[in-house]
Design a protein around this motif. Structure first.
Motif, PDB file in Angstrom:
ATOM      1  N   PHE A   1       1.469  47.227 -17.363  1.00  0.00           N
ATOM      2  CA  PHE A   1       2.308  47.350 -18.550  1.00  0.00           C
ATOM      3  C   PHE A   1       3.802  47.366 -18.269  1.00  0.00           C
ATOM      4  O   PHE A   1       4.583  47.294 -19.202  1.00  0.00           O
ATOM      5  N   ARG A   2       4.226  47.479 -17.024  1.00  0.00           N
ATOM      6  CA  ARG A   2       5.669  47.394 -16.723  1.00  0.00           C
ATOM      7  C   ARG A   2       5.947  46.229 -15.768  1.00  0.00           C
ATOM      8  O   ARG A   2       6.922  46.243 -15.018  1.00  0.00           O
ATOM      9  N   SER A   3       5.103  45.217 -15.823  1.00  0.00           N
ATOM     10  CA  SER A   3       5.282  44.123 -14.866  1.00  0.00           C
ATOM     11  C   SER A   3       6.508  43.279 -15.192  1.00  0.00           C
ATOM     12  O   SER A   3       7.006  42.551 -14.327  1.00  0.00           O
ATOM     13  N   ASP A   4       7.030  43.393 -16.428  1.00  0.00           N
ATOM     14  CA  ASP A   4       8.293  42.704 -16.719  1.00  0.00           C
ATOM     15  C   ASP A   4       9.425  43.342 -15.903  1.00  0.00           C
ATOM     16  O   ASP A   4      10.310  42.644 -15.381  1.00  0.00           O
TER      17      ASP A   4
ATOM     18  N   SER B   1      -9.808  33.852 -19.152  1.00  0.00           N
ATOM     19  CA  SER B   1      -8.556  33.106 -19.224  1.00  0.00           C
ATOM     20  C   SER B   1      -7.352  33.933 -18.806  1.00  0.00           C
ATOM     21  O   SER B   1      -6.249  33.408 -18.704  1.00  0.00           O
ATOM     22  N   GLN B   2      -7.540  35.238 -18.513  1.00  0.00           N
ATOM     23  CA  GLN B   2      -6.400  36.055 -18.088  1.00  0.00           C
ATOM     24  C   GLN B   2      -6.321  36.103 -16.570  1.00  0.00           C
ATOM     25  O   GLN B   2      -7.327  36.153 -15.885  1.00  0.00           O
ATOM     26  N   SER B   3      -5.065  36.143 -16.044  1.00  0.00           N
ATOM     27  CA  SER B   3      -4.865  36.190 -14.598  1.00  0.00           C
ATOM     28  C   SER B   3      -4.896  37.634 -14.111  1.00  0.00           C
ATOM     29  O   SER B   3      -4.369  38.518 -14.768  1.00  0.00           O
ATOM     30  N   GLN B   4      -5.518  37.918 -12.918  1.00  0.00           N
ATOM     31  CA  GLN B   4      -5.625  39.272 -12.401  1.00  0.00           C
ATOM     32  C   GLN B   4      -5.245  39.314 -10.929  1.00  0.00           C
ATOM     33  O   GLN B   4      -5.569  38.401 -10.189  1.00  0.00           O
ATOM     34  N   PRO B   5      -4.552  40.380 -10.479  1.00  0.00           N
ATOM     35  CA  PRO B   5      -4.252  40.473  -9.052  1.00  0.00           C
ATOM     36  C   PRO B   5      -5.453  40.890  -8.233  1.00  0.00           C
ATOM     37  O   PRO B   5      -6.354  41.548  -8.724  1.00  0.00           O
TER      38      PRO B   5
ATOM     39  N   ASP C   1       6.295  36.445 -11.339  1.00  0.00           N
ATOM     40  CA  ASP C   1       5.366  36.455 -12.477  1.00  0.00           C
ATOM     41  C   ASP C   1       4.681  37.813 -12.540  1.00  0.00           C
ATOM     42  O   ASP C   1       3.784  38.101 -11.736  1.00  0.00           O
ATOM     43  N   GLY C   2       5.137  38.651 -13.468  1.00  0.00           N
ATOM     44  CA  GLY C   2       4.493  39.949 -13.661  1.00  0.00           C
ATOM     45  C   GLY C   2       3.102  39.754 -14.244  1.00  0.00           C
ATOM     46  O   GLY C   2       2.874  38.882 -15.091  1.00  0.00           O
ATOM     47  N   HIS C   3       2.155  40.560 -13.777  1.00  0.00           N
ATOM     48  CA  HIS C   3       0.771  40.363 -14.182  1.00  0.00           C
ATOM     49  C   HIS C   3       0.532  40.717 -15.637  1.00  0.00           C
ATOM     50  O   HIS C   3       1.164  41.631 -16.181  1.00  0.00           O
ATOM     51  N   GLY C   4      -0.370  39.989 -16.253  1.00  0.00           N
ATOM     52  CA  GLY C   4      -0.808  40.293 -17.617  1.00  0.00           C
ATOM     53  C   GLY C   4      -1.901  41.358 -17.544  1.00  0.00           C
ATOM     54  O   GLY C   4      -2.204  41.874 -16.491  1.00  0.00           O
ATOM     55  N   GLY C   5      -2.498  41.707 -18.621  1.00  0.00           N
ATOM     56  CA  GLY C   5      -3.545  42.736 -18.584  1.00  0.00           C
ATOM     57  C   GLY C   5      -2.944  44.102 -18.862  1.00  0.00           C
ATOM     58  O   GLY C   5      -1.802  44.383 -18.488  1.00  0.00           O
ATOM     59  N   ALA C   6      -3.746  44.937 -19.489  1.00  0.00           N
ATOM     60  CA  ALA C   6      -3.249  46.213 -20.013  1.00  0.00           C
ATOM     61  C   ALA C   6      -2.666  47.116 -18.925  1.00  0.00           C
ATOM     62  O   ALA C   6      -1.671  47.807 -19.144  1.00  0.00           O
TER      63      ALA C   6
ATOM     64  N   GLN D   1       6.977  38.410 -19.021  1.00  0.00           N
ATOM     65  CA  GLN D   1       6.771  39.120 -17.765  1.00  0.00           C
ATOM     66  C   GLN D   1       7.173  38.272 -16.557  1.00  0.00           C
ATOM     67  O   GLN D   1       7.013  38.686 -15.422  1.00  0.00           O
ATOM     68  N   ASP D   2       7.691  37.079 -16.802  1.00  0.00           N
ATOM     69  CA  ASP D   2       8.230  36.249 -15.726  1.00  0.00           C
ATOM     70  C   ASP D   2       9.725  36.529 -15.591  1.00  0.00           C
ATOM     71  O   ASP D   2      10.376  36.995 -16.521  1.00  0.00           O
ATOM     72  N   ALA D   3      10.259  36.192 -14.410  1.00  0.00           N
ATOM     73  CA  ALA D   3      11.707  36.306 -14.193  1.00  0.00           C
ATOM     74  C   ALA D   3      12.119  35.194 -13.236  1.00  0.00           C
ATOM     75  O   ALA D   3      11.311  34.735 -12.418  1.00  0.00           O
ATOM     76  N   ALA D   4      13.382  34.757 -13.355  1.00  0.00           N
ATOM     77  CA  ALA D   4      13.871  33.700 -12.468  1.00  0.00           C
ATOM     78  C   ALA D   4      15.325  33.971 -12.122  1.00  0.00           C
ATOM     79  O   ALA D   4      16.050  34.607 -12.900  1.00  0.00           O
ATOM     80  N   GLY D   5      15.738  33.499 -10.961  1.00  0.00           N
ATOM     81  CA  GLY D   5      17.140  33.634 -10.570  1.00  0.00           C
ATOM     82  C   GLY D   5      17.515  32.510  -9.628  1.00  0.00           C
ATOM     83  O   GLY D   5      16.664  32.006  -8.880  1.00  0.00           O
ATOM     84  N   SER D   6      18.764  32.076  -9.695  1.00  0.00           N
ATOM     85  CA  SER D   6      19.229  31.115  -8.695  1.00  0.00           C
ATOM     86  C   SER D   6      20.697  31.399  -8.410  1.00  0.00           C
ATOM     87  O   SER D   6      21.449  31.761  -9.316  1.00  0.00           O
ATOM     88  N   PHE D   7      21.091  31.269  -7.157  1.00  0.00           N
ATOM     89  CA  PHE D   7      22.406  31.741  -6.723  1.00  0.00           C
ATOM     90  C   PHE D   7      22.981  30.806  -5.670  1.00  0.00           C
ATOM     91  O   PHE D   7      22.248  30.272  -4.844  1.00  0.00           O
ATOM     92  N   LEU D   8      24.304  30.637  -5.721  1.00  0.00           N
ATOM     93  CA  LEU D   8      25.007  29.868  -4.695  1.00  0.00           C
ATOM     94  C   LEU D   8      26.118  30.718  -4.112  1.00  0.00           C
ATOM     95  O   LEU D   8      26.683  31.574  -4.809  1.00  0.00           O
ATOM     96  N   ASN D   9      26.447  30.477  -2.850  1.00  0.00           N
ATOM     97  CA  ASN D   9      27.645  31.129  -2.320  1.00  0.00           C
ATOM     98  C   ASN D   9      28.881  30.404  -2.871  1.00  0.00           C
ATOM     99  O   ASN D   9      28.773  29.362  -3.531  1.00  0.00           O
ATOM    100  N   ARG D  10      30.041  30.997  -2.585  1.00  0.00           N
ATOM    101  CA  ARG D  10      31.275  30.457  -3.190  1.00  0.00           C
ATOM    102  C   ARG D  10      31.510  28.998  -2.792  1.00  0.00           C
ATOM    103  O   ARG D  10      31.969  28.184  -3.569  1.00  0.00           O
TER     104      ARG D  10
END
Lengths: 265, 241
Positions: A50-53, B200-204, A42-47, A22-31
């Motif tokens: 469910f679409r935090s990715d 142990s779980q993170s919550q907003p 960081d997309g949240h965990g917990g039920a 559920q985490d994402a990263a990006g890095s960019f440079l100009n030309r």
């Protein structure tokens, strides 16, 4: 000249319980490699998240565009009219609005599945995609960083010393975090900027930062600087290979880190 | 140094589970015996949780006439041992609240090397506070860690003041009545294990309000009370201490 890197890995506990990264990263440079952007989310965990990715990936893409647009606008603005604080707040608002737009588009195209329906709130779809966001830009004229939620943004100054680039928020920690999905997100963003020359900035989700004591994390960032500026491709490969082990022995969480470094002259 | 240099130590997030135990005179005998046995028996299960996502530590505060910590600082669950405690004195829950407030800070019990997640506080009492409880609780409620903590109370026996315990937890549903030693043991196991997993779980945070860890704990308590036959008809159970 600038050099960039990014790495992201599924958390050890997510592998164990079948959750996506559920985490994402990006890095960019100009030309010209004079302007760089680094982003982590960081997309949240917990039920109910469910679409935090999807949410974190959207946040990275949107932040990239917002920061590039800010820079393009900045260099067109006469110096006397440049107002960092106001304009960075506008970046934050733009990110929030665009993120919400893209979430609505995604939700319309991808209706709730049978499994998702009991967990979702039809009145407020945004938490399902909820995420933190850390983003930084380095340019010849200035540097800036914006952040909502937990995670750590670290700056390396020209003397090689590390410090947090964004003021730490009292509401972070305790296992709670602010989020781009909150209705009061605009007031929860923090930012910093400077016109002094710096060696680099890194942004990392709490899965990375929480796996070290603070002083060890700063050492890790300095080691990243030494390795990435000397042998960028090798360092990128080593970092990506390291992250799963970091998660397993440390936070057990998803891990994402990105950065922009200035090569030594 | 290389990126994956093994000399740079990796740490886990820390979570502290606070046991706050009434050892007043009325707890003497079967009640304190049940507490002693239950905590001893739950430790191996907590060690399993401690080996996974967080570095779980335990701190135990007992209160009767005054209050005191079993150990000078939280102890890792692998090293935590339980020695029998006795019961005597009155019920200074207000003093316990003030002491808890003093120790719940990064410079005291919650100073993890990297990061701490919200603690879980498990209060066990069989009676009515005998000191300035309101004053002590008011001090504790100013503490940010307390605000974000998972808080559960077990009301041991019919004489326990459930309303006062609900002020501590902030919610009547987070106060569980137990009427016999086996139920107390079961509840100590359930609350310790469940709060450690949720913690142990993170919550907003939404609009300044931390939402779901306490809510998640309450949901688990409600689920347990509905599905476990021992808990489903609490109103008809007589004390059997």
């Amino acid at each position: 000249m600038l050099v960039n890197f990014k790495a992201c890995a599924q958390g050890f506990s997510h592998i164990a319980n079948g959750k996506p990264c559920q985490d994402a990263a990006g890095s960019f440079l100009n030309r010209e490699k004079t302007v760089g952007i680094a982003i982590a989310a960081d997309g949240h965990g917990g039920a109910k998240y469910f679409r935090s990715d999807v949410g974190s990936a959207l946040a990275v893409a949107i932040a990239k565009t917002a920061l590039w647009d800010f820079y393009k606008q900045f260099i067109r603005t006469p110096p006397i009219q440049r107002r960092f604080d106001e304009n960075i707040s506008l970046i934050e608002q733009r990110i929030i609005l665009k993120w919400r737009e893209e979430v609505e588009k995604h939700a319309k195209k991808n209706l709730w599945t049978e499994a998702e329906r009991p967990l979702c709130d039809e009145e407020n779809i945004f938490p399902a995609y909820g995420t933190t966001l850390l983003a930084a830009l380095i340019a010849p004229e200035f540097w800036l960083s914006v952040q909502i939620g937990d995670g750590l943004c670290v700056l390396i100054d020209n003397d090689g010393n590390c410090d947090t680039a964004v003021i730490q928020d009292d509401e972070q920690g305790f296992g709670y975090t602010n989020s781009i999905c909150s209705s009061d997100a605009a007031s929860k963003f923090r930012h910093n900027f400077g016109t002094n020359a710096i060696k680099g900035i890194t942004v990392a989700t709490d899965g990375v930062a929480d796996s070290f004591k603070r002083e060890d994390y700063f050492r890790f960032v300095k080691d990243l600087y030494d390795n990435v500026t000397k042998t960028p491709k090798q360092a990128q490969t080593e970092l990506q290979a390291y992250l799963p082990a970091l998660s397993e022995q440390g936070s057990r969480d998803d891990v994402a880190i990105a950065g922009i470094f200035r090569m030594g002259e | 140094m290389g990126i994956n240099d093994k000399q740079r130590p990796i740490v886990k997030r820390q979570m502290v589970l606070f046991f706050v135990v009434d050892i007043s005179g009325s707890m003497e005998g079967t009640k304190i015996g049940a507490v002693n046995t239950a905590i001893k028996e739950v430790l191996p299960e907590l060690k399993d949780i401690g080996g996974s996502d967080v570095d779980l530590k335990i701190a135990c505060l007992t209160f009767s006439s005054g209050c005191g910590w079993k150990d000078p600082s939280p102890v890792s669950v692998e090293n935590f041992t339980w020695s029998q405690i006795g019961a005597d004195g009155v019920t200074d829950l207000g003093a316990a609240c003030r002491e808890l407030a003093a120790k719940m800070s990064k410079t005291e019990f919650l100073g993890a090397p990297s990061a701490s997640v919200a603690p879980a506080i498990f209060l066990m009492s069989d009676g009515e506070p005998t000191d300035d409880y309101e004053g002590g609780l008011s001090v504790l409620q100013q503490n940010t860690w307390f605000k974000y903590a998972i808080k559960v109370a077990v009301a041991i026996g019919d004489d326990a003041n459930v309303d006062e315990l609900a002020k501590f937890t902030g919610n009547r549903e987070a106060v569980i009545k137990v009427h016999d030693p086996e139920s107390l043991k079961k509840m100590i196991r359930f609350v310790s294990v469940t709060s450690s997993k949720i913690g142990s779980q993170s919550q907003p945070v939404q609009n300044g309000t931390p939402q779901t860890k306490q809510d998640a704990m309450i949901d688990k308590i409600n689920d347990m009370q509905q599905t476990d036959p021992d808990w489903s008809s609490m109103s008809n159970i007589q004390d059997s201490w």
